[in-house]
Motif scaffolding. Structure first.
Motif, mmCIF file in Angstrom:
data_model
loop_
_atom_site.group_PDB
_atom_site.id
_atom_site.type_symbol
_atom_site.label_atom_id
_atom_site.label_comp_id
_atom_site.label_asym_id
_atom_site.label_seq_id
_atom_site.Cartn_x
_atom_site.Cartn_y
_atom_site.Cartn_z
ATOM 1 N N UNK A 104 -6.874 1.676 4.403
ATOM 2 C CA UNK A 104 -5.648 1.077 4.512
ATOM 3 C C UNK A 104 -5.196 0.497 5.574
ATOM 4 N N UNK A 105 -5.478 1.502 6.707
ATOM 5 C CA UNK A 105 -4.630 0.976 7.977
ATOM 6 C C UNK A 105 -5.371 -0.500 8.403
ATOM 7 N N UNK A 144 -8.791 -3.360 1.513
ATOM 8 C CA UNK A 144 -7.780 -2.909 0.151
ATOM 9 C C UNK A 144 -9.172 -2.819 -0.802
ATOM 10 N N UNK A 174 -1.604 5.453 -7.086
ATOM 11 C CA UNK A 174 -0.508 4.313 -6.658
ATOM 12 C C UNK A 174 -1.546 3.375 -5.612
ATOM 13 N N UNK A 175 -2.346 4.193 -4.710
ATOM 14 C CA UNK A 175 -3.256 3.306 -3.746
ATOM 15 C C UNK A 175 -4.175 2.403 -4.603
ATOM 16 N N UNK A 205 -1.951 -0.546 -6.093
ATOM 17 C CA UNK A 205 -1.465 -1.231 -5.136
ATOM 18 C C UNK A 205 -2.492 -2.222 -4.605
ATOM 19 N N UNK A 230 -3.396 -5.154 -6.652
ATOM 20 C CA UNK A 230 -2.719 -6.166 -6.705
ATOM 21 C C UNK A 230 -2.640 -7.160 -5.075
ATOM 22 N N UNK A 231 -3.185 -6.521 -4.087
ATOM 23 C CA UNK A 231 -3.520 -7.030 -3.005
ATOM 24 C C UNK A 231 -4.665 -7.913 -2.896
ATOM 25 N N UNK A 263 7.475 5.062 -5.696
ATOM 26 C CA UNK A 263 6.752 3.615 -5.577
ATOM 27 C C UNK A 263 5.960 3.263 -7.020
ATOM 28 N N UNK A 267 6.034 -3.530 -13.464
ATOM 29 C CA UNK A 267 5.527 -4.927 -13.545
ATOM 30 C C UNK A 267 4.320 -5.077 -14.129
ATOM 31 N N UNK A 321 -6.381 -5.609 10.156
ATOM 32 C CA UNK A 321 -5.362 -5.072 10.420
ATOM 33 C C UNK A 321 -4.640 -4.748 8.990
ATOM 34 N N UNK A 322 -3.493 -3.888 9.123
ATOM 35 C CA UNK A 322 -3.073 -3.460 7.554
ATOM 36 C C UNK A 322 -2.418 -4.727 6.903
ATOM 37 N N UNK A 323 -2.475 -5.810 7.454
ATOM 38 C CA UNK A 323 -2.058 -7.022 6.819
ATOM 39 C C UNK A 323 -3.047 -7.636 6.097
ATOM 40 N N UNK A 324 -4.091 -7.170 6.141
ATOM 41 C CA UNK A 324 -5.553 -7.423 5.165
ATOM 42 C C UNK A 324 -6.274 -8.211 5.773
#
Lengths: 452, 317
Positions: free
Chosen positions: A138-139, A143, A176-177, A180, A183-184, A220, A227, A439-442
Motif C-alpha cells: 500500500x505504501x 494496489x 476494505x483494503x 478500496x 477502485x484504485x 470507511x 457507492x 509511491x502511495x499515490x500509485x
C-alpha cells in the motif's frame, strides 16, 4: 424548476428509476424501497434548508424512512441505548463473537488479470515481491498486488494460513483494503460485485456487537459500501438513502462526543458528516439529478476555504451554466484564493473563449504547483490550434514525475493526433511512467490510461 | 465520425509521407473522482486525508474539492458523440510528417483545405481554418514528426448526413527533384434533431375593438440524448407588433433543465403596437408574427441555438 403542469415527459423520466427498486436483487436487503420524496424532488428541498446544519435533511429523511419501514426491520440507532434495553442475547449472557466466515469464501473474489497492464509495468523491476507485506504494498502504491494479497489473507490461501472468522477487525480491514484497491486500479465493477457478499450492513444481528453495541464494520468500509452496493445492484437512489442513514448515525455520534467532552471524537464525526453531505451531492449527480444536487450543495455549510464554491461552480459547469458558475466565484471565494481563478478559467472554456482561459491558466501556473493547471492549459492550447505547445507542457508534467489518468489520457490523445505511428509513442510513454518512483499515490497503470 | 473513405486523387502508388488525423472538439469534460480514505488509516482517530491515488490529479496547492465527485481537471473528448442541429461542430485537423528522421525527402508547403457537404441541395461550403496561416511563413514546412494543426467550426443547421471533406496537399522534395502530392479524406456523420418545437396560437378577446391580442404557446421537447439547460427563448417579431415574455425570466425562476424526452412549455402574449393595425396580412389571409428563437447550453457549456420558421395565424374576420 419552472415546469408548467401538463408536461408529462418530465414526470415520466424522473420517476423512471422507481421500478428498479422492486428488482429481485434487493431481496434480503432491508433498504426502504420507496425513497422519501424530499430527497429526490428538488422542489421539496426548500423547506429543509438550514444554514448551520449540513445534513438536516437526513433527520427528516430518517423520520420518513422510519414511517415506511416494515415493523420487523432492524436498524441501528444510538447503539448504547439499544444494547442496554433491547439486546436480549447479551442479557441472557450468551454473547458470542460474530462469525464472519461467509466473507472468507474464495468464490466471492475475482481473479485479477495483469493483461490490461502494459508490459513496461509488468516486466519492471519495481514490481513487488510476492512475499511483500500488505502495508508495504500500500505504501508503494502497488494496489493490484495489495488487492490480491488482501484476498489471499482473507481466504487463507496466503503464507499466513487461515484467518480467525471471528476476528472482525482483521477481516473488515482486509476487505476494505481489497475493495478500496479495486477502485484504485479501475476495477470498480469487480468491487461492486464482490461487495454484494456483505449484504445488508444495517443488519444488527450480523454486524453489531451485542455487548458493546458497536458496529463491527469500520466506518470507511460502510461509506465505500454505499457507492459500491448502489453500483452492484444498479440502483443509484439507494446511495442517497444510505448516505443519509450514515449521516444520522454521525450526528448521533457528534452529540454523544459533545456530551462526553470528547473533542477529538467530535471533530472526527463532524468531518465524516461533512464528507457525507458532499457525497450525497455526488450520488445525485450520478443519478443525473443535477438540479437536485445543486440544491443539496446550497444547503451545506461552507467552510470558507473556497472548496464549496468550487464544488458548486463545477456542478454548474457540468450542467452548462457558466453564468451561475461565475456567480459562485464572486460569492463564495475569499480574496486571492485560487478557486476563483480556476472557476473563471473553466467558465471561459465553457464559453469557448480558449484565449482568455489560456491567459488565466498561465497566470495560475506561475503561482501554483498543480498538475490540473498544467493539464488544463495544455488542453486549451490544443483547442487553439497550438498542439505543439500543449504537448510540450504535458510532456513536461510527465518528466516532473506526474502521471494522473487524465494527464496520460490527454497526452496519448495528442500522440494520436500527431502521427499515424502513435502506438510507439504511447509505448514509450508507458516506459516513462513505469520508470517513475513508486509511491502511495500509485504506480502501475492500465492500458486504457494510454489508450492502448 | 462513422465512415472514412480514401478516394485516391494521386496517381503515384506510394504511401503518403503526410498523414491526416482529426478529432472532434466538443467541449472538454470535467473528470470525476471517487476520493476514499486510505486503507492504512482504517480505525484512525482523526479523519485522514483522501488516498492520493483516489484523486483525479496531484496538487501541492490544495485546489481539489475532494470529496466532491467532480474535479476541475479536464479531459479531451473521448469519442465523437452525437451531433445536433443548433450546435456548432468543431473539429481539429492535424497534418503530420510521418517520415522517419533518416528519410531523404523533405516535406514543404503543407496545405489543408476543408469543406462541409450538407444534406440540403447537396451544397458544399468551404470552411475557414484557424489559426490562419501566415503568408510566406515556414510553418507549413514540416520536419520529421512535425504537425500542422488547424481547427474548423461549422454551425449545424440541418438534420441528416454531413460529410467533412479534408484535402491535404504538400510538396515532397528529394535532393534531385520534387513533386506536389494531394490526398483527400471524407468524414461522414449524422446530424440529429435536438429540440422539437410545437406551437399553437390563440386569439384573446377577439370580439372587442382596439388592439388585437394573441397568445403564442410553444412546447420545447428535448429529443437529444443529453441534459440541456434552456438559456433563453425570444421572439423576433415583425414590424407593428409587441410581445411580452411570460416565462422563467418574467417570473424570475431558474432556467429550466430538460432531461432527454422532457418538455418545457413557453408562452408569449402578442399585440398590435397601435390601435390601427399596421401588420401586413398575406394574400391567403394570414398574419405573420415572426420567428421563435431558442438558446440552450449542454454539458460543460456547449451552446445550441435554433430558430423556427415564421409563425403566424389566420386573421379573424
Amino acid at each position: 424548476m419552472s415546469d408548467p403542469p401538463g408536461t408529462p415527459g418530465k414526470e415520466h423520466s424522473r420517476n423512471k428509476s422507481v421500478t428498479k427498486d422492486q428488482g429481485p436483487l434487493l431481496k434480503g436487503h432491508s433498504m426502504p424501497t420507496s425513497t422519501p420524496s424530499s430527497l429526490i424532488h428538488p422542489e421539496a428541498h426548500l423547506h429543509l434548508t438550514h444554514p448551520s446544519d449540513p445534513l438536516i435533511a437526513a433527520r427528516q429523511a430518517a423520520a420518513q424512512a422510519a414511517q415506511q419501514t416494515p415493523p420487523h426491520r432492524s436498524r441501528i440507532s444510538s447503539p448504547p441505548a439499544r444494547s442496554s434495553v433491547t439486546s436480549p442475547i447479551s442479557q441472557l449472557g450468551e454473547a458470542r463473537a460474530k462469525d464472519f466466515s461467509f466473507l472468507l469464501r474464495p468464490e466471492i473474489y475475482h481473479p485479477l488479470t495483469p493483461l490490461n497492464v502494459p508490459v513496461a509495468f509488468r516486466n519492471s523491476s519495481k514490481q513487488p515481491s510476492p512475499e511483500a507485506p500488505l502495508e508495504e504494498l500500500l505504501a508503494n502504491g502497488h494496489f493490484r498486488a495489495a488487492a490480491i494479497a488482501a484476498v489471499q489473507e482473507l481466504t487463507g490461501s496466503g503464507a499466513n494460513g487461515s484467518i480467525d472468522p471471528t476476528d472482525s477487525n482483521k477481516i473488515f480491514g482486509l476487505l476494505y483494503t481489497r475493495l478500496a484497491c479495486l477502485t484504485l486500479i479501475d476495477s470498480t465493477p469487480l468491487a461492486a460485485q464482490e461487495v454484494k457478499a456483505l449484504e445488508d450492513l444495517n443488519d444488527i444481528r450480523t454486524y453489531v456487537d451485542e455487548t458493546t453495541g458497536e458496529h463491527l464494520v469500520p466506518w470507511e468500509l460502510r461509506v465505500l459500501n454505499v457507492r459500491l452496493q448502489a453500483l452492484g445492484f444498479g440502483d443509484p437512489r439507494r446511495a442517497v438513502m444510505s448516505y443519509h442513514d450514515l449521516a444520522r448515525e454521525a450526528r448521533d455520534n457528534i452529540a454523544k462526543a459533545s456530551a462526553q467532552h470528547d473533542n477529538s471524537g467530535r471533530e472526527l464525526w463532524k468531518a465524516r458528516l461533512h464528507d457525507l453531505g458532499i457525497q450525497v451531492a455526488g450520488a445525485l449527480i450520478e443519478m443525473d439529478d443535477l438540479t437536485g444536487a445543486a440544491h443539496h450543495l446550497s444547503t451545506l455549510r461552507d467552510r470558507g476555504d473556497g472548496k464549496m464554491a468550487l464544488a458548486k461552480a463545477l456542478l454548474w459547469l457540468h450542467l452548462g451554466n457558466a453564468e451561475s458558475a461565475r456567480a459562485c466565484a464572486q460569492k463564495g471565494v475569499g480574496e486571492g484564493q485560487d478557486a476563483e481563478k480556476i472557476i473563471l478559467a473553466l467558465c471561459d472554456m465553457a464559453d469557448a473563449d480558449y484565449e482568455s482561459a489560456l491567459e488565466r491558466w498561465k497566470g495560475l501556473r506561475e503561482t501554483t504547483d498543480d498538475e490540473m493547471v498544467g493539464v488544463n492549459m495544455g488542453v486549451c492550447l490544443l483547442y487553439l490550434g497550438r498542439i505543439h505547445e500543449g504537448r510540450e507542457i504535458l510532456e513536461g508534467l510527465v518528466d516532473s514525475g506526474l502521471s494522473s489518468h487524465t494527464l496520460l489520457f490527454n497526452l496519448s490523445t495528442m500522440y494520436e493526433l500527431c502521427t499515424e505511428k502513435n502506438r510507439n509513442m504511447k509505448l514509450k510513454l508507458t516506459e516513462r511512467a513505469a520508470a517513475m518512483e513508486t509511491s502511495a499515490g500509485g504506480w502501475e497503470k492500465t492500458n486504457a490510461d494510454f489508450k492502448l | 465520425m462513422s465512415h472514412q473513405r480514401y478516394p485516391s486523387h494521386d496517381p503515384v502508388k506510394e504511401p503518403h509521407s503526410v498523414s491526416l488525423k482529426v478529432l472532434r472538439l466538443s467541449r472538454p469534460s470535467l473528470v470525476t473522482q471517487y476520493p476514499i480514505d486510505p486503507p492504512q488509516s482504517v480505525g484512525a482517530t482523526i479523519k485522514p486525508g483522501p488516498a492520493p491515488a483516489s484523486l483525479a490529479y496531484r496538487s501541492k496547492a490544495d485546489t481539489n474539492p475532494s470529496p466532491f465527485l467532480l474535479s476541475p481537471i479536464v479531459n479531451l473528448p473521448v469519442s465523437f458523440g452525437s451531433a445536433y442541429v443548433g450546435e456548432t461542430f468543431s473539429c481539429t485537423l492535424c497534418a503530420n510528417n510521418d517520415l522517419t528522421p533518416e528519410a531523404t525527402k523533405n516535406i514543404r508547403d503543407v496545405r489543408i483545405e476543408a469543406e462541409m457537404k450538407t444534406p440540403g441541395l447537396g451544397a458544399v461550403q468551404r470552411l475557414e481554418l484557424s489559426p490562419p496561416g501566415t503568408v510566406g511563413a515556414s510553418d507549413a514546412d514540416l520536419d520529421s514528426g512535425g504537425t500542422l494543426q488547424k481547427v474548423v467550426a461549422f454551425d449545424l443547421k440541418e438534420e441528416g448526413n454531413h460529410v467533412l471533406a479534408v484535402t491535404v496537399s504538400y510538396y515532397e522534395a528529394t535532393e534531385t527533384s520534387g513533386r506536389t502530392r494531394t490526398f483527400r479524406k471524407l468524414y461522414q456523420f449524422i446530424c440529429k434533431a435536438s429540440l422539437i418545437v410545437r406551437t399553437k396560437v390563440g386569439a384573446i378577446n377577439a370580439e372587442t375593438q382596439g388592439k388585437r391580442r394573441w397568445v403564442l404557446e410553444a412546447q420545447l421537447e428535448n429529443c437529444s440524448e443529453d441534459v440541456v439547460q434552456l438559456e433563453k427563448v425570444v421572439l423576433d417579431v415583425e414590424e407593428g407588433l409587441n410581445y411580452r415574455d411570460c416565462n422563467w425570466e418574467a417570473s424570475g425562476s431558474a432556467k429550466p433543465v430538460l432531461h432527454p424526452g422532457e418538455v418545457e412549455q413557453v408562452c408569449f402574449v402578442l399585440e398590435d403596437k397601435t390601435d390601427e393595425p399596421t401588420v401586413e396580412v398575406t394574400p391567403d389571409g394570414r398574419i405573420i408574427f415572426g420567428s421563435l428563437g431558442i438558446g440552450w447550453r449542454g454539458d460543460m457549456g456547449n451552446r445550441g441555438f435554433l430558430s423556427t420558421g415564421k409563425l403566424g395565424t389566420r386573421v379573424q374576420r
